[in-house]
Write a protein that holds these residues in place. Structure first.
Motif, mmCIF file in Angstrom:
data_model
loop_
_atom_site.group_PDB
_atom_site.id
_atom_site.type_symbol
_atom_site.label_atom_id
_atom_site.label_comp_id
_atom_site.label_asym_id
_atom_site.label_seq_id
_atom_site.Cartn_x
_atom_site.Cartn_y
_atom_site.Cartn_z
ATOM 1 N N VAL A 181 1.268 -0.798 0.231
ATOM 2 C CA VAL A 181 -0.195 -0.036 -0.487
ATOM 3 C C VAL A 181 0.860 1.217 -0.202
ATOM 4 C CG1 VAL A 181 -1.684 1.457 1.236
ATOM 5 C CG2 VAL A 181 -1.486 -1.290 1.190
ATOM 6 N N ALA A 182 0.100 2.103 -0.541
ATOM 7 C CA ALA A 182 1.086 3.492 -0.584
ATOM 8 C C ALA A 182 -0.616 4.729 -0.649
ATOM 9 C CB ALA A 182 2.573 3.713 -1.470
ATOM 10 N N LEU A 183 -0.046 5.605 0.095
ATOM 11 C CA LEU A 183 -0.887 7.061 -0.173
ATOM 12 C C LEU A 183 0.448 8.046 0.070
ATOM 13 C CD1 LEU A 183 -4.092 6.952 0.573
ATOM 14 C CD2 LEU A 183 -3.303 8.668 2.677
ATOM 15 N N ALA A 184 -0.476 8.969 -1.332
ATOM 16 C CA ALA A 184 0.349 10.083 -1.473
ATOM 17 C C ALA A 184 -0.933 11.740 -1.387
ATOM 18 C CB ALA A 184 0.470 10.462 -2.940
ATOM 19 N N ILE A 204 -12.151 13.726 9.923
ATOM 20 C CA ILE A 204 -11.292 12.362 9.389
ATOM 21 C C ILE A 204 -11.423 11.774 9.693
ATOM 22 C CG2 ILE A 204 -8.601 11.113 10.720
ATOM 23 C CD1 ILE A 204 -8.045 13.855 11.447
ATOM 24 N N ARG A 205 -12.523 11.164 10.812
ATOM 25 C CA ARG A 205 -13.552 9.643 10.729
ATOM 26 C C ARG A 205 -14.504 9.398 9.489
ATOM 27 N NH1 ARG A 205 -13.774 11.053 16.300
ATOM 28 N NH2 ARG A 205 -15.775 11.775 15.939
ATOM 29 N N ASN A 206 -14.527 10.645 9.096
ATOM 30 C CA ASN A 206 -15.771 10.797 7.667
ATOM 31 C C ASN A 206 -14.639 10.383 6.982
ATOM 32 O OD1 ASN A 206 -17.522 11.339 9.046
ATOM 33 N ND2 ASN A 206 -17.870 13.138 8.535
ATOM 34 N N ALA A 229 -4.552 1.379 4.308
ATOM 35 C CA ALA A 229 -4.551 2.927 3.716
ATOM 36 C C ALA A 229 -5.485 4.293 4.648
ATOM 37 C CB ALA A 229 -5.520 2.110 2.413
ATOM 38 N N ALA A 230 -6.344 3.796 5.545
ATOM 39 C CA ALA A 230 -7.223 4.734 5.842
ATOM 40 C C ALA A 230 -6.045 5.025 7.129
ATOM 41 C CB ALA A 230 -8.887 3.548 6.546
ATOM 42 N N ASN A 231 -5.540 4.319 7.610
ATOM 43 C CA ASN A 231 -4.519 4.913 8.992
ATOM 44 C C ASN A 231 -3.324 5.029 7.804
ATOM 45 O OD1 ASN A 231 -5.463 3.048 10.963
ATOM 46 N ND2 ASN A 231 -4.150 2.007 10.231
ATOM 47 N N LEU A 261 -3.887 13.277 7.758
ATOM 48 C CA LEU A 261 -5.011 14.437 8.008
ATOM 49 C C LEU A 261 -4.057 14.903 9.704
ATOM 50 C CD1 LEU A 261 -8.009 12.956 6.614
ATOM 51 C CD2 LEU A 261 -6.205 14.856 5.666
ATOM 52 N N ARG A 262 -3.946 14.071 10.342
ATOM 53 C CA ARG A 262 -3.285 14.380 11.421
ATOM 54 C C ARG A 262 -2.289 15.296 11.495
ATOM 55 N NH1 ARG A 262 -6.493 13.434 15.493
ATOM 56 N NH2 ARG A 262 -7.653 11.168 15.303
#
Ligand SMILES: Cc1cc2nc3c(=O)[nH]c(=O)nc-3n(C[C@H](O)[C@H](O)[C@H](O)COP(=O)(O)OP(=O)(O)OC[C@H]3O[C@@H](n4cnc5c(N)ncnc54)[C@H](O)[C@@H]3O)c2cc1C
Length: 292
Positions: free
Chosen positions: A199-202, A246-248, A274-276, A282-283
């Motif tokens: 997994v990666a997130l940008a 953030i939850r949404n 991915a959600a983490n 966001l945090r």
């Protein structure tokens, strides 16, 4: 079974015009080969279907990085080592420089090209998430002329794209408008090096106070082909950053993520991680905003 070199023909005309003429005269008959780090692996495994290969390696018309006041143009034949070493990429597009450093080992990075990574179209490709969140445009060329399309519209399915049979990828254009965006890229793999992304997130985000003015998100190995995560973006854009938002956004992201189960990971693990990662990004934005 290993591939048989005699089953293939390789031409290296030495200039772009000759390559395009060859492809125009027999559309679909010629497969471009750049660094060969995908195609030669396929050949070694006896999986290379293409009989006729035309070499793009060493073409000066494809290997350049042009810095303009409002954008940077990167030739498709630029290697990941070229990208990592270029001061303007490192300065203006740090996520791309970071991703370039993830491609295989140093030996791969001196041979693997940006164009090859994009046209190969793996959902796990390292350069794609960075290009998506920098709103890249891709320039395609054939003997008929040039056209430019948003990179977010380049991939049409698993390893398919909008290239016509006589067309090649010429360049990637990056707008120089992200200096004030907060930027995030994290890859989760089996190891820290030489690992394809589980997994990666940008992300790139522009904040005004705690309000999200703009956010672009993309991931690797989350969708069947490299794509923006529009549901998560829509859940965030124009809203004020709060723990509830953030939850949404986490929930919206799950709507973007396709179930990819493969040898590297399960769909459930990928969605959760991915959600983490999104929450981590966001945090960090909330924390920076509170400090400023
Ligand atoms: C040991 C090893 C480790 C790797 N690790 C990673 C990794 O960590 N992350 C990652 O993302 N990838 C990795 N790869 C995959 C590979 O190195 C990259 O995808 C690389 O960018 C491919 O570029 P290339 O120039 O070698 O492509 P090639 O093998 O030459 O071509 C790949 C595809 O793109 C097409 N093509 C190439 N250039 C053009 C063009 N300009 N226009 C039209 N079509 C074109 C070819 O026809 C072919 O279909 C690894 C590969 C190896 C062998």
């Amino acid at each position: 079974m290993r591939g048989n070199p005699e089953a293939h023909r390789l031409l290296a005309p030495g200039n772009l015009r000759a390559v395009l003429e060859l492809m125009a005269n027999a559309p679909g008959e010629w497969t471009p080969i750049a660094g060969g780090t995908e195609l030669m692996v396929a050949h070694a495994a006896g999986r290379l279907a293409a009989r006729n290969l035309v070499s793009l390696w060493g073409l000066s018309e494809l290997r350049f990085i042009n810095v303009q006041p409002r954008s940077i143009a990167i030739g498709a034949g630029s290697t990941f080592q070229d990208l990592r070493a270029h001061p303007a990429i490192v300065e203006d597009f740090p996520l791309l420089a970071k991703a370039a450093g993830w491609i295989g080992a140093i030996a791969n990075q001196t041979r693997a090209t940006l164009g090859g990574n994009l046209v190969n179209g793996s959902p796990a490709a390292d350069s794609s998430p960075a290009l998506l969140v920098y709103d890249a445009q891709v320039e395609l060329v054939s003997a008929r002329g040039n056209r430019t399309v948003p990179y977010s519209e380049f991939h049409t399915g698993y390893k398919t794209n909008v290239l016509a049979a006589d067309e090649i990828l010429l360049a990637v254009h990056l707008p120089r408008r992200f200096a004030h965006h907060r930027q995030y890229l994290r890859k989760v793999g089996t190891r820290r090096a030489m690992a394809i992304a589980k997994v990666a997130l940008a992300g790139t985000a522009l904040l005004e106070g705690a309000q999200m003015r703009e956010i672009l998100l993309a991931g690797a190995s989350l969708t069947p082909f490299p794509a923006r995560l529009y549901r998560a973006e829509d859940a965030l854009c124009g809203r004020t950053l709060t723990p509830e938002l953030i939850r949404n956004a986490r929930a919206a992201l799950l709507g973007d993520v396709a179930s990819i189960d493969d040898i590297r990971s399960t769909a459930e693990y990928r969605s959760h991680v991915a959600a983490n990662l999104l929450e981590e990004f966001l945090r960090s934005l909330m924390l920076e905003e509170r400090k400023s």
